[in-house]
Design an enzyme around this catalytic site. Sequence first.
Site, PDB file in Angstrom:
ATOM      1  N   LYS A  62       1.925 -39.223  -6.304  1.00  0.00           N
ATOM      2  CA  LYS A  62       2.244 -37.972  -7.015  1.00  0.00           C
ATOM      3  C   LYS A  62       2.588 -38.180  -8.487  1.00  0.00           C
ATOM      4  CE  LYS A  62       3.559 -35.276  -3.050  1.00  0.00           C
ATOM      5  NZ  LYS A  62       4.591 -34.574  -2.297  1.00  0.00           N
ATOM      6  N   ASP A  98       5.416 -28.242  -4.675  1.00  0.00           N
ATOM      7  CA  ASP A  98       6.503 -28.693  -3.787  1.00  0.00           C
ATOM      8  C   ASP A  98       7.833 -28.038  -4.155  1.00  0.00           C
ATOM      9  OD1 ASP A  98       5.071 -30.417  -2.141  1.00  0.00           O
ATOM     10  OD2 ASP A  98       5.535 -32.207  -3.309  1.00  0.00           O
TER      11      ASP A  98
HETATM   12  N1  LIG Z   1       7.362 -31.231   3.913  1.00  0.00           N
HETATM   13  C1  LIG Z   1       6.652 -31.300   2.820  1.00  0.00           C
HETATM   14  O1  LIG Z   1       6.020 -30.351   2.374  1.00  0.00           O
HETATM   15  C2  LIG Z   1       6.632 -32.580   2.038  1.00  0.00           C
HETATM   16  C3  LIG Z   1       6.250 -32.539   0.697  1.00  0.00           C
HETATM   17  C4  LIG Z   1       6.244 -33.729  -0.007  1.00  0.00           C
HETATM   18  C5  LIG Z   1       6.601 -34.914   0.614  1.00  0.00           C
HETATM   19  N2  LIG Z   1       6.962 -34.897   1.920  1.00  0.00           N
HETATM   20  C6  LIG Z   1       7.373 -36.153   2.563  1.00  0.00           C
HETATM   21  O2  LIG Z   1       8.386 -36.753   1.768  1.00  0.00           O
HETATM   22  C7  LIG Z   1       8.282 -38.164   1.838  1.00  0.00           C
HETATM   23  C8  LIG Z   1       8.289 -38.782   0.431  1.00  0.00           C
HETATM   24  O3  LIG Z   1       7.097 -38.410  -0.234  1.00  0.00           O
HETATM   25  P1  LIG Z   1       6.828 -38.850  -1.758  1.00  0.00           P
HETATM   26  O4  LIG Z   1       5.583 -38.194  -2.166  1.00  0.00           O
HETATM   27  O5  LIG Z   1       8.061 -38.683  -2.566  1.00  0.00           O
HETATM   28  O6  LIG Z   1       6.566 -40.432  -1.585  1.00  0.00           O
HETATM   29  P2  LIG Z   1       6.799 -41.588  -2.685  1.00  0.00           P
HETATM   30  O7  LIG Z   1       6.619 -41.062  -4.053  1.00  0.00           O
HETATM   31  O8  LIG Z   1       5.968 -42.731  -2.215  1.00  0.00           O
HETATM   32  O9  LIG Z   1       8.349 -41.958  -2.502  1.00  0.00           O
HETATM   33  C9  LIG Z   1       8.788 -42.569  -1.313  1.00  0.00           C
HETATM   34  C10 LIG Z   1      10.303 -42.567  -1.260  1.00  0.00           C
HETATM   35  O10 LIG Z   1      10.714 -43.127  -0.007  1.00  0.00           O
HETATM   36  C11 LIG Z   1      11.503 -44.301  -0.251  1.00  0.00           C
HETATM   37  N3  LIG Z   1      11.222 -45.299   0.783  1.00  0.00           N
HETATM   38  C12 LIG Z   1      10.004 -45.683   1.241  1.00  0.00           C
HETATM   39  N4  LIG Z   1      10.138 -46.621   2.199  1.00  0.00           N
HETATM   40  C13 LIG Z   1      11.485 -46.858   2.322  1.00  0.00           C
HETATM   41  C14 LIG Z   1      12.258 -47.715   3.145  1.00  0.00           C
HETATM   42  N5  LIG Z   1      11.693 -48.533   4.044  1.00  0.00           N
HETATM   43  N6  LIG Z   1      13.604 -47.672   3.023  1.00  0.00           N
HETATM   44  C15 LIG Z   1      14.179 -46.842   2.137  1.00  0.00           C
HETATM   45  N7  LIG Z   1      13.506 -46.007   1.312  1.00  0.00           N
HETATM   46  C16 LIG Z   1      12.162 -46.010   1.416  1.00  0.00           C
HETATM   47  C17 LIG Z   1      11.100 -44.781  -1.623  1.00  0.00           C
HETATM   48  O11 LIG Z   1      12.127 -45.592  -2.134  1.00  0.00           O
HETATM   49  P3  LIG Z   1      11.813 -46.717  -3.266  1.00  0.00           P
HETATM   50  O12 LIG Z   1      11.728 -45.972  -4.566  1.00  0.00           O
HETATM   51  O13 LIG Z   1      12.977 -47.638  -3.173  1.00  0.00           O
HETATM   52  O14 LIG Z   1      10.500 -47.368  -2.886  1.00  0.00           O
HETATM   53  C18 LIG Z   1      10.954 -43.439  -2.352  1.00  0.00           C
HETATM   54  O15 LIG Z   1      12.204 -42.880  -2.663  1.00  0.00           O
HETATM   55  C19 LIG Z   1       6.999 -38.472   2.618  1.00  0.00           C
HETATM   56  O16 LIG Z   1       7.348 -38.787   3.940  1.00  0.00           O
HETATM   57  C20 LIG Z   1       6.235 -37.181   2.595  1.00  0.00           C
HETATM   58  O17 LIG Z   1       5.424 -37.004   3.750  1.00  0.00           O
HETATM   59  C21 LIG Z   1       6.992 -33.766   2.650  1.00  0.00           C
END
Ligand SMILES: NC(=O)c1ccc[n+]([C@@H]2O[C@H](COP(=O)([O-])OP(=O)(O)OC[C@H]3O[C@@H](n4cnc5c(N)ncnc54)[C@H](OP(=O)(O)O)[C@@H]3O)[C@@H](O)[C@H]2O)c1
Length: 284
Positions: A62, A98
């Site tokens: 993103k 979002d």
């Molecule tokens: N419901 C909805 O409409 C919606 C919309 C958007 C996103 N989401 C969900 O929200 C989540 C995040 O999405 P995103 O786009 O923000 O992804 P992203 O940019 O890849 O960010 C991932 C986040 O998760 C953390 N993380 C990943 N693996 C981890 C672990 N093993 N332990 C602790 N922290 C961890 C990362 O921390 P670090 O920075 O330390 O790597 C970062 O804060 C996803 O699961 C996505 O499916 C849902």
Amino acid sequence: MGLVGWPLAHSVSPRLFRDAFRRAGLPWRYERFPVQPNGLARLVASLRAQDVRGFNVTIPHKQAVRAFLDTESPAARAVGAVNCVRIRNGKLWGTNTDLAAFVADLRAHRMAASVRGKRVVLLGAGGAARACAFGLLSLRPSELVIANRDLRRARNLAADVRRAALSPRRRVRVSAVALRSASPKIRRAALLVNATSVGLRAGDRLPISDAFLRAPLAVYDLLYNPPVTDLLRRARLHGCLAVGGIGMLTRQAAAAFRLWTGRKPSPGAFDPVNLGHHMITKRR
Ligand SMILES: NC(=O)c1ccc[n+]([C@@H]2O[C@H](COP(=O)([O-])OP(=O)(O)OC[C@H]3O[C@@H](n4cnc5c(N)ncnc54)[C@H](OP(=O)(O)O)[C@@H]3O)[C@@H](O)[C@H]2O)c1
């Protein structure tokens, strides 16, 4: 149309959009475009060259996708993350749906009003967390604590939010902590939001202690697959109002549909009820 991200097996977006296009009588397709970070530039270039009207962007692209856009909306600029791209005449325009979807879903579940003047703890500092942080700001909490595994990333987001919160109307204390130190911060919070991807894989568990998951704390988990994450299950066990992210997903998807088609979705499209058990069977 399609979804760009990695991993994508959990995503219900293809099913949502195919259903919405069918209801609208549009012969459009919605594909999964799984791609790791080193392949993003090539994939975006190929989508630009094809007859594609747009695409959604999810983990982990993103923020990175912004480098390939021609223009972006004020919402995308403010948040610093793009989850929806429209292509017209080979030009890419990115926006963030979002933020509005998150706030609308909090309101729909009566979780928004309790935030005003209170502490909120946000887990995560990725693309989705950025949208949540700016959305939460609009609900006027007194304090926003951003907790992330990578503390540097949490500090960067906190600094961006602080800059946006400079006007006296929006004065809010913003701090950053490491994810493993987040639990005590939850004690006096009105709302805990999980915007990390922890919970996507079976057995994933956030380092949040049950001792702090107590009503009247409300918990919102952006994950929607599985419908009841480990965090939601534990929060409910301790009497918290705890809601998963399916409503946010369907709201941001409906907004993307409007942007691509110029039409309102047909009745029944983007209705979480129509997803049923698909969310469970699609787990990795
Ligand atoms: N419901 C909805 O409409 C919606 C919309 C958007 C996103 N989401 C969900 O929200 C989540 C995040 O999405 P995103 O786009 O923000 O992804 P992203 O940019 O890849 O960010 C991932 C986040 O998760 C953390 N993380 C990943 N693996 C981890 C672990 N093993 N332990 C602790 N922290 C961890 C990362 O921390 P670090 O920075 O330390 O790597 C970062 O804060 C996803 O699961 C996505 O499916 C849902």
